[in-house]
Design an enzyme around this catalytic site. Structure first.
Site, PDB file in Angstrom:
ATOM      1  N   GLY A  45     109.302 129.182  30.936  1.00  0.00           N
ATOM      2  CA  GLY A  45     108.781 128.892  32.281  1.00  0.00           C
ATOM      3  C   GLY A  45     110.054 129.091  33.161  1.00  0.00           C
ATOM      4  O   GLY A  45     110.232 128.667  34.350  1.00  0.00           O
ATOM      5  N   SER A  47     111.077 131.850  34.568  1.00  0.00           N
ATOM      6  CA  SER A  47     111.206 133.068  35.559  1.00  0.00           C
ATOM      7  C   SER A  47     111.080 132.615  37.121  1.00  0.00           C
ATOM      8  O   SER A  47     111.223 133.253  38.063  1.00  0.00           O
ATOM      9  CB  SER A  47     110.106 133.986  35.364  1.00  0.00           C
ATOM     10  OG  SER A  47     108.902 133.301  35.584  1.00  0.00           O
ATOM     11  N   GLY A  49     110.575 128.438  39.928  1.00  0.00           N
ATOM     12  CA  GLY A  49     110.549 127.137  39.939  1.00  0.00           C
ATOM     13  C   GLY A  49     111.500 126.331  39.474  1.00  0.00           C
ATOM     14  O   GLY A  49     112.747 126.611  39.320  1.00  0.00           O
ATOM     15  N   ASP A  96     104.029 135.123  25.750  1.00  0.00           N
ATOM     16  CA  ASP A  96     102.943 133.994  25.989  1.00  0.00           C
ATOM     17  C   ASP A  96     103.208 132.636  25.136  1.00  0.00           C
ATOM     18  O   ASP A  96     102.983 133.121  24.050  1.00  0.00           O
ATOM     19  CB  ASP A  96     101.541 134.382  26.041  1.00  0.00           C
ATOM     20  CG  ASP A  96     100.607 133.468  26.592  1.00  0.00           C
ATOM     21  OD1 ASP A  96     100.753 132.339  26.637  1.00  0.00           O
ATOM     22  OD2 ASP A  96      99.623 134.141  27.294  1.00  0.00           O
ATOM     23  N   SER A 175     107.306 116.848  31.415  1.00  0.00           N
ATOM     24  CA  SER A 175     105.992 116.428  31.682  1.00  0.00           C
ATOM     25  C   SER A 175     105.430 116.327  33.234  1.00  0.00           C
ATOM     26  O   SER A 175     105.589 117.424  33.699  1.00  0.00           O
ATOM     27  CB  SER A 175     105.891 114.953  31.099  1.00  0.00           C
ATOM     28  OG  SER A 175     104.285 114.402  31.303  1.00  0.00           O
ATOM     29  N   TYR A 189      94.458 118.278  33.387  1.00  0.00           N
ATOM     30  CA  TYR A 189      96.068 118.518  33.567  1.00  0.00           C
ATOM     31  C   TYR A 189      96.677 117.132  32.827  1.00  0.00           C
ATOM     32  O   TYR A 189      97.530 117.133  32.118  1.00  0.00           O
ATOM     33  CB  TYR A 189      96.038 118.414  34.939  1.00  0.00           C
ATOM     34  CG  TYR A 189      97.691 118.658  35.155  1.00  0.00           C
ATOM     35  CD1 TYR A 189      98.546 120.003  34.703  1.00  0.00           C
ATOM     36  CD2 TYR A 189      98.502 117.625  35.852  1.00  0.00           C
ATOM     37  CE1 TYR A 189      99.905 120.054  35.088  1.00  0.00           C
ATOM     38  CE2 TYR A 189      99.889 117.940  35.789  1.00  0.00           C
ATOM     39  CZ  TYR A 189     100.594 119.027  35.750  1.00  0.00           C
ATOM     40  OH  TYR A 189     101.970 119.142  35.945  1.00  0.00           O
ATOM     41  N   LYS A 193      99.390 116.463  29.943  1.00  0.00           N
ATOM     42  CA  LYS A 193     100.546 115.959  30.195  1.00  0.00           C
ATOM     43  C   LYS A 193     101.051 114.523  29.487  1.00  0.00           C
ATOM     44  O   LYS A 193     102.044 114.375  28.968  1.00  0.00           O
ATOM     45  CB  LYS A 193     100.932 116.014  31.509  1.00  0.00           C
ATOM     46  CG  LYS A 193     101.105 117.433  32.128  1.00  0.00           C
ATOM     47  CD  LYS A 193     102.335 117.975  31.796  1.00  0.00           C
ATOM     48  CE  LYS A 193     102.695 119.059  32.414  1.00  0.00           C
ATOM     49  NZ  LYS A 193     103.662 120.143  31.930  1.00  0.00           N
TER      50      LYS A 193
END
Length: 329
Positions: A45, A47, A49, A96, A175, A189, A193
């Site tokens: 993740g 790329s 944020g 992915d 998390s 969700y 988590k």
């Protein structure tokens, strides 16, 4: 008078001193430091944020950074962002995380990983009776199974490298505060988590002898592209409940996360509410920090009372919101 004061002081101080001494013996795994300079850090993740913010900060501290995500064009933009900010050319891996074989091939082609940060995550908020099973599977496959795929692919080389160098390695799982407490609209969700906690606790037992430390990070709502999409469809009740906690910026979470990883902490809260939740949900989790263990032991009962107060408020919000306003018809 002086002797009475000394006696009262001793009576007050001795139990706490004795508790600290006991915790110094009991805490496991032992405290450690995870260096970043010159070491290979891989963040999924990466790329945008929080992942991009972590990669940029780690590169600034001298780490060799690899970022992994699905979209190659966004990865290239992220690499340029890191290069302009730090002068470091990050490696990019377009894959992915749901593709176990693709993840394994990509990680096998890299140098051994010293710090693995499983940061990928997707969130589609909705009441379970209105949500499709395809959306449920999507969250479980990315948030949970994607984490298994990353760890399985990276772990053998991590173990070998940690043995050869004698330097501690780290596996960090991103998390959420929704992985500490269930909230209306977060059914699928939260399930994905919450599962990361069981993964992290068992994995720490399995890799501690290999000099690998596991870290579990619990960010609140964070200003990211993912949150912007989430807010477009989040139920009204969820918005009202979430309004009671403050959001954070991605760079703030990244700094706290990296500090926790470098200190080999098992749980890393990112704000005051997260710290309260860590105390309230400590359970049988590993705890390498004597002072955090001290805070957990003393604060557990109080935090349970605070938790009941929060639940009282949340159930009130649910009761006061008309059902038709709760549902996305």
């Amino acid at each position: 008078m002086a002797s009475s004061f000394s006696f009262l002081l001793l009576l007050f101080v001795f139990p706490f001193a004795a508790l600290l001494l006991a915790l110094a013996v009991l805490v496991r795994p032992r405290p450690a430091r995870i260096p970043l300079k010159g070491r290979h850090l891989l963040v999924s993740g990466g790329s945008s944020g929080i992942g991009l913010a972590i990669a940029r900060r780690a590169a600034a501290e001298g780490a060799r950074v690899s970022i992994l995500a699905r979209d190659r064009s966004r990865l290239d933009e992220a690499r340029e962002t890191i290069r302009l900010a730090t002068g470091v050319d990050a490696s990019v891996i377009a894959v992915d995380v749901r593709d176990a074989e693709g993840v394994a091939r990509a990680i096998e082609a890299l140098d051994p990983v010293d710090v693995l940060i499983c940061n990928q995550g997707v969130f589609v908020p909705q009441e379970l009776d209105l949500q499709s099973l395809d959306e449920v599977r999507f969250m479980v496959d990315v948030n949970l199974m994607g984490t298994f795929h990353l760890i399985k692919a990276a772990l053998p080389a991590m173990k070998k490298r940690a043995r050869e160098t004698g330097i501690p390695a780290s596996i960090a799982l991103m998390s959420s505060q929704a992985g500490q407490v269930g909230v209306y609209g977060y059914t699928a969700y939260s399930a994905s988590k919450f599962a990361l906690r069981g993964l992290a606790e068992a994995l720490q037992h399995e890799v501690v002898a290999d000099n690998i430390h596991v870290t579990l990070i619990f960010p609140p709502d964070t200003e990211t592209p993912g949150l912007a999409e989430e807010l477009k469809r989040r139920p009204e009740v969820t918005n009202k409940i979430a309004a009671s906690t403050g959001g954070m910026k991605a760079d703030e979470v990244a700094q706290i996360a990296l500090n926790g990883i470098k200190s080999a902490l098992f749980v890393v809260p990112c704000n005051f509410e997260g710290a309260m939740l860590c105390i309230a949900t400590a359970g049988l989790s590993p705890q390498p920090s004597i002072f955090m263990a001290f805070r957990e032991v003393l604060g557990a009962s109080l935090m349970r009372l605070v938790g009941l107060c929060f639940q009282w408020n949340w159930f009130g919000v649910i009761s006061d919101t008309p059902r038709r306003a709760c549902r996305a018809e």
